[in-house]
Design a protein around this motif. Structure first.
Motif, PDB file in Angstrom:
ATOM      1  N   SER A   1       0.748  -1.150   0.455  1.00 13.19           N
ATOM      2  CA  SER A   1       0.142   0.407  -0.359  1.00 13.19           C
ATOM      3  C   SER A   1       0.634   1.468  -0.143  1.00 13.19           C
ATOM      4  O   SER A   1       0.210   2.091  -0.394  1.00 13.19           O
ATOM      5  N   LEU A   2       2.362   0.879   0.801  1.00 13.43           N
ATOM      6  CA  LEU A   2       3.057   2.102   0.509  1.00 13.43           C
ATOM      7  C   LEU A   2       3.823   2.077  -0.652  1.00 13.43           C
ATOM      8  O   LEU A   2       3.997   3.873  -1.165  1.00 13.43           O
ATOM      9  N   LEU A   3       3.590   1.662  -1.900  1.00 17.42           N
ATOM     10  CA  LEU A   3       4.387   1.499  -3.100  1.00 17.42           C
ATOM     11  C   LEU A   3       3.719   1.815  -4.099  1.00 17.42           C
ATOM     12  O   LEU A   3       4.290   1.991  -5.438  1.00 17.42           O
ATOM     13  N   THR A   4       2.620   2.185  -3.856  1.00 15.78           N
ATOM     14  CA  THR A   4       1.662   3.024  -5.065  1.00 15.78           C
ATOM     15  C   THR A   4       0.379   4.196  -4.167  1.00 15.78           C
ATOM     16  O   THR A   4       0.109   4.313  -3.418  1.00 15.78           O
ATOM     17  N   ALA A   5       0.183   4.862  -5.432  1.00 16.22           N
ATOM     18  CA  ALA A   5      -0.424   6.200  -5.386  1.00 16.22           C
ATOM     19  C   ALA A   5      -1.987   5.845  -5.795  1.00 16.22           C
ATOM     20  O   ALA A   5      -3.009   6.414  -5.291  1.00 16.22           O
ATOM     21  N   ASN A   6      -2.428   4.538  -5.478  1.00 15.55           N
ATOM     22  CA  ASN A   6      -3.798   4.182  -6.215  1.00 15.55           C
ATOM     23  C   ASN A   6      -4.715   3.921  -4.802  1.00 15.55           C
ATOM     24  O   ASN A   6      -4.466   3.148  -4.416  1.00 15.55           O
ATOM     25  N   ALA A   7      -5.198   5.018  -5.028  1.00 14.63           N
ATOM     26  CA  ALA A   7      -6.568   4.785  -3.953  1.00 14.63           C
ATOM     27  C   ALA A   7      -7.216   4.012  -3.388  1.00 14.63           C
ATOM     28  O   ALA A   7      -6.992   3.487  -2.037  1.00 14.63           O
ATOM     29  N   PHE A   8      -7.840   2.932  -4.670  1.00  9.82           N
ATOM     30  CA  PHE A   8      -8.584   1.723  -4.114  1.00  9.82           C
ATOM     31  C   PHE A   8      -7.238   0.978  -3.590  1.00  9.82           C
ATOM     32  O   PHE A   8      -8.451  -0.030  -2.766  1.00  9.82           O
ATOM     33  N   TYR A   9      -6.705   0.377  -4.340  1.00 11.96           N
ATOM     34  CA  TYR A   9      -5.199  -0.465  -3.827  1.00 11.96           C
ATOM     35  C   TYR A   9      -5.578   0.455  -2.430  1.00 11.96           C
ATOM     36  O   TYR A   9      -4.953  -1.233  -1.574  1.00 11.96           O
ATOM     37  N   ARG A  10      -4.979   1.345  -2.092  1.00  9.45           N
ATOM     38  CA  ARG A  10      -4.664   1.541  -0.717  1.00  9.45           C
ATOM     39  C   ARG A  10      -5.710   1.149   0.862  1.00  9.45           C
ATOM     40  O   ARG A  10      -5.441   0.895   1.459  1.00  9.45           O
ATOM     41  N   ILE A  11      -7.490   1.422   0.046  1.00 11.19           N
ATOM     42  CA  ILE A  11      -8.317   1.200   0.849  1.00 11.19           C
ATOM     43  C   ILE A  11      -8.439  -0.416   1.042  1.00 11.19           C
ATOM     44  O   ILE A  11      -8.671  -0.214   2.511  1.00 11.19           O
ATOM     45  N   TRP A  12      -8.261  -0.885   0.034  1.00  8.83           N
ATOM     46  CA  TRP A  12      -7.637  -2.385   0.285  1.00  8.83           C
ATOM     47  C   TRP A  12      -7.259  -2.760   0.988  1.00  8.83           C
ATOM     48  O   TRP A  12      -7.357  -4.232   1.634  1.00  8.83           O
TER      49      TRP A  12
END
Lengths: 310, 306
Positions: free
Chosen positions: A122-133
Motif C-alpha cells: 500500500s506504500l508503494l503505490t498511489a492508487n487510492a482503491f488499492y490503498r483502501i483495500w
C-alpha cells in the motif's frame, strides 16, 4: 484556485507561481465501480492461480509474483492496465495467504503475517482503491488472527481513522477510508457473533468511544463537547458499533468528507437492523440500551441546543 | 476540487509544507464554522435520538413481556403515538423537531400494529403487517414531503413484497418492478435532492443484477430478461441525456458487467467446475469491460456542465 494560492502566499506559507492543476482523478462512483470490478476480476484470477499451480507452496510463490507484477502495472496511467494491476495484485495477495496457510497450517499466524505484509504494497503505490483495500484487508486479517479477541482491533481502526483525518491530514485519505470500512466490518462481524467474545465487543465499543471523545474535543475544541460525547459513548457501549458509526459520522462532517458521513449513517442504520438479531442480549436489555441512548441524545440536544433557531 | 482537497494536493506534490496545513485550513476556512457545527450536531442528536428511541420501543414490544398487563402495553404505545402527533401538530413539519416527531409517529404506528397482532392473534401473515404499515404512513410522507418517511415506506413495502408468497411469479422480478416504479415516481415528483432517488435507484440496480444472474444460472424467462434489458437501456438514456446523473449510469454499467460475466461463466461451464481455466479469460473480460465503462463515464463527465 489562484485566489487560494494568493491567500497562502500573502501569509508566507507558499512561494512562487501557482502550480499547474493536478490531473483530476475519477469521480467516487467511477472509482467504486472500478474497485468492485477489479475485485470480481481478482476472484477469477485467484481461481486461475489455484487451478494452474499445484500445491500451496507453488500457489504462494505465484501469488507473490502476481502481487509484484500488479504493483508494477499499477504505475501505468492507462485505466485498462491499472485495472489489470489491481486485479493481479489482489489475486496475488490471496495466493500469498493461501501459500502461507499451507506452509504454517492454521489461520492465526498466516493472517497476522499477511496483515503486516499488506502494509508494504500500500506504500508503494498511489492508487487510492488499492490503498483502501490493503488497509481494510490488513485490519480484517489482524481481527482474524486475534480470533475471539478480534473485536479489539476496533480500537486500532478507530485510532487510524482519527489519525488520518484529524491528526495527520497530510496522510492520504485512502488509508482513513480503508480503516473506516474495516471498522464497520469488524463491528459487523461482532454483531453476527463471529470470532468475538462479549468482553472483546464491549472493549471495542469503549475504544471507539474514546476515539469519538478525542475527535469531538479536537474538532470542537471545547471540554463541554468532550463531556457530552463521553456520556454518549458510555451509554452506547452495549449497542455494538454505534460509537464507531458516530465517530465516522462526526469525522465525516468535521473533516469535509461527505462519503465518510454517508458511510457512517449507513453503518448506523445497518447495526440497528442487525442488533435485533444479536443473541448475546435479550430484547428487553437491547430495548433498554437503545431507549436509554436515544433519550440521552434527545436530552443533550434539548440541553445544549434549546435556544437554537430551527 | 474543494479548497481542502486543493491544499492537501499541494502538500502531496510538495508545494506546501505539511507543517503549514492547520494555518492553510484556517485561511481557506475549510473547517465548519461554529454555527454549522451547532446545526449539524443539533440535527444529528435529534435524528439519532428519535431513531434509537423508536427502535427501543419496537424492541420492547417484540420482547412480549408477560409481566406487563395488556392495557398498560396499549397505553404506552398509544401515549407515545399521541405525544408524537402532538409535537408534530404544535411544531409543524417545517422545523426539524416536528419532522422527527412525525417519523417517531410512523415508527409507533408499526409498534401498535405489531402489538395488535401479538395480543389478538389475528392470524395475519407478517407481510400484511409491513404492507399495512407502509400504506398507512404513505399519506404522511406525501403531506410532509419528507424523504426519510418516503424511504421508510419504501423499505417496509420491500419487506412486505419480499415476505409475500408469489405463486407463479419470480419474487425478485416483483421487487425490481416496484423499485423501478418508485424511482420513476420519485424522479418525476421530487428529483432534488438526489439522495432519495439515488438510494432507490441503487436498490433497483442491485435487485436487477440479482434477477439477471438468477435468470442466467437458474431458469430463463423471457419477460424478466427483456425487462432487465429495457431497464438498462432506459437508465443509460435517461441519465445521460435527460437527467444527467452519472452515478446511476455507473450502477447500471456495473450491473451490465456482472450480467455479461455471468453469461460468459455459464457458457464456459465455470460454475460447474468443468472449465476452471476459463477463469483467466473471465478476469480479462471484467477488466476490459470495466476499463471501457470507466473511459466512457469519464468522457461523459467532461461533457456535463460543471
Amino acid at each position: 484556485m489562484n485566489a487560494l494560492w494568493q491567500q497562502l502566499a500573502d501569509a508566507q506559507l507558499v512561494i512562487g507561481p501557482v502550480p499547474p492543476p493536478a490531473k483530476p482523478g475519477p469521480a467516487w462512483y467511477v472509482a467504486a465501480m472500478l474497485g468492485i470490478a477489479a475485485w470480481i476480476a481478482a476472484i477469477f484470477l485467484t481461481l486461475a492461480i489455484v487451478v494452474f499451480f499445484d500445491g500451496m507452496h507453488a500457489i504462494g510463490i505465484a501469488g507473490t509474483l502476481a502481487c509484484a507484477a500488479g504493483l508494477v502495472l499499477l504505475r501505468h496511467p492507462n485505466p485498462f492496465v491499472t485495472q489489470l494491476g489491481l486485479a493481479a495484485s489482489i489475486a496475488g495477495q490471496a495466493g500469498m495467504f493461501l501459500g502461507l496457510g499451507g506452509w504454517l497450517h492454521g489461520h492465526h499466524v498466516p493472517a497476522a503475517i499477511m496483515a503486516a505484509v499488506l502494509i508494504g504494497p500500500s506504500l508503494l503505490t498511489a492508487n487510492a482503491f488499492y490503498r483502501i483495500w490493503c488497509t481494510g484487508a490488513s485490519l480484517l486479517l489482524l481481527t482474524v488472527s486475534l480470533d475471539e479477541w478480534g473485536a479489539l482491533t476496533v480500537g486500532i481502526a478507530a485510532a487510524l481513522v482519527t489519525a488520518v483525518f484529524i491528526v495527520w491530514p497530510q496522510v492520504p485519505r485512502a488509508y482513513g477510508y480503508g480503516a473506516a470500512i474495516a471498522l464497520i466490518a469488524i463491528d459487523a462481524f461482532s454483531i453476527f457473533g463471529l470470532n468475538t467474545t462479549l468482553a472483546a465487543g464491549y472493549g471495542g465499543s469503549i475504544l471507539a468511544g474514546a476515539a469519538l471523545v478525542y475527535a469531538a474535543y479536537t474538532l470542537l475544541g471545547t471540554s463541554r463537547a468532550a463531556v457530552y460525547t463521553a456520556l454518549i459513548a458510555c451509554v452506547a457501549i452495549p449497542v455494538n458499533g454505534l460509537a464507531a458509526a458516530l465517530l465516522i459520522v462526526f469525522i465525516g462532517f468535521g473533516c469535509g468528507a461527505p462519503l465518510l458521513l454517508g458511510l457512517g449513517v449507513a453503518a448506523c442504520l445497518g447495526y440497528l437492523g442487525h442488533y435485533y438479531y444479536d443473541l448475546s442480549l435479550t430484547l428487553l436489555l437491547k430495548s433498554a440500551a437503545l431507549t436509554g441512548t436515544g433519550v440521552l441524545l434527545l436530552l443533550i440536544r434539548w440541553t445544549a441546543f434549546r435556544k437554537e433557531p430551527s | 476540487m474543494s479548497p481542502r482537497a486543493q491544499i492537501l494536493d499541494w502538500v502531496e506534490r510538495g508545494h506546501l509544507s505539511a507543517a503549514h496545513i492547520p494555518q492553510a485550513f484556517e485561511l481557506a476556512q475549510v473547517s465548519p464554522t461554529a454555527a454549522q457545527w451547532r446545526r449539524f450536531l443539533s440535527r444529528l442528536l435529534l435524528a439519532a435520538g428519535t431513531l434509537l428511541t423508536g427502535a427501543g420501543v419496537i424492541f420492547f414490544f417484540a420482547y412480549n413481556w408477560s409481566g406487563l398487563p395488556r392495557l398498560a402495553r396499549f397505553g404506552i404505545v398509544e401515549a407515545l403515538l399521541l405525544a408524537a402527533f402532538a409535537v408534530t401538530w404544535f411544531r409543524g413539519t417545517a422545523v426539524p423537531a416536528g419532522r422527527a416527531a412525525l417519523f417517531m409517529a410512523a415508527l409507533m404506528t408499526g409498534a401498535l400494529f405489531a402489538l395488535i397482532g401479538q395480543t389478538y392473534q389475528l392470524g395475519a401473515d407478517p407481510w400484511q403487517l409491513f404492507a399495512l404499515w407502509a400504506l398507512l404512513i404513505l399519506p404522511w410522507a406525501f403531506a410532509a414531503r419528507q424523504p426519510d418517511l418516503w424511504l421508510l415506506s419504501f423499505l417496509l413495502a420491500q419487506i412486505a413484497l419480499g415476505l409475500r408468497p408469489w405463486s407463479g411469479f419470480n419474487p425478485t422480478w416483483i421487487l425490481c418492478l416496484f423499485s423501478v416504479a418508485t424511482q420513476t415516481g420519485w424522479e418525476f415528483a421530487a428529483p432534488l435532492p438526489r439522495l432519495g432517488p439515488r438510494i432507490v435507484g441503487t436498490v433497483a440496480a442491485v435487485e436487477m443484477s440479482i434477477l439477471i444472474v438468477s435468470q442466467i444460472f437458474d431458469r430463463f424467462h423471457l419477460l424478466p430478461t427483456t425487462g432487465y434489458l429495457l431497464w438498462l437501456a432506459a437508465v443509460v438514456v435517461v441519465f445521460t441525456r435527460f437527467r444527467p446523473d452519472l452515478m446511476m449510469v455507473a450502477a447500471a454499467l456495473l450491473s451490465a458487467i456482472i450480467a455479461i460475466v455471468s453469461f460468459c461463466a455459464r457458457g464456459l461451464h465455470l460454475i460447474n467446475g468443468e472449465n476452471l481455466g476459463g477463469a483467466f479469460l473471465l478476469a480479462f473480460v471484467v477488466i476490459a469491460l470495466s476499463g471501457a465503462a470507466a473511459k466512457w463515464l469519464q468522457h461523459l463527465a467532461k461533457r456535463e456542465p460543471a
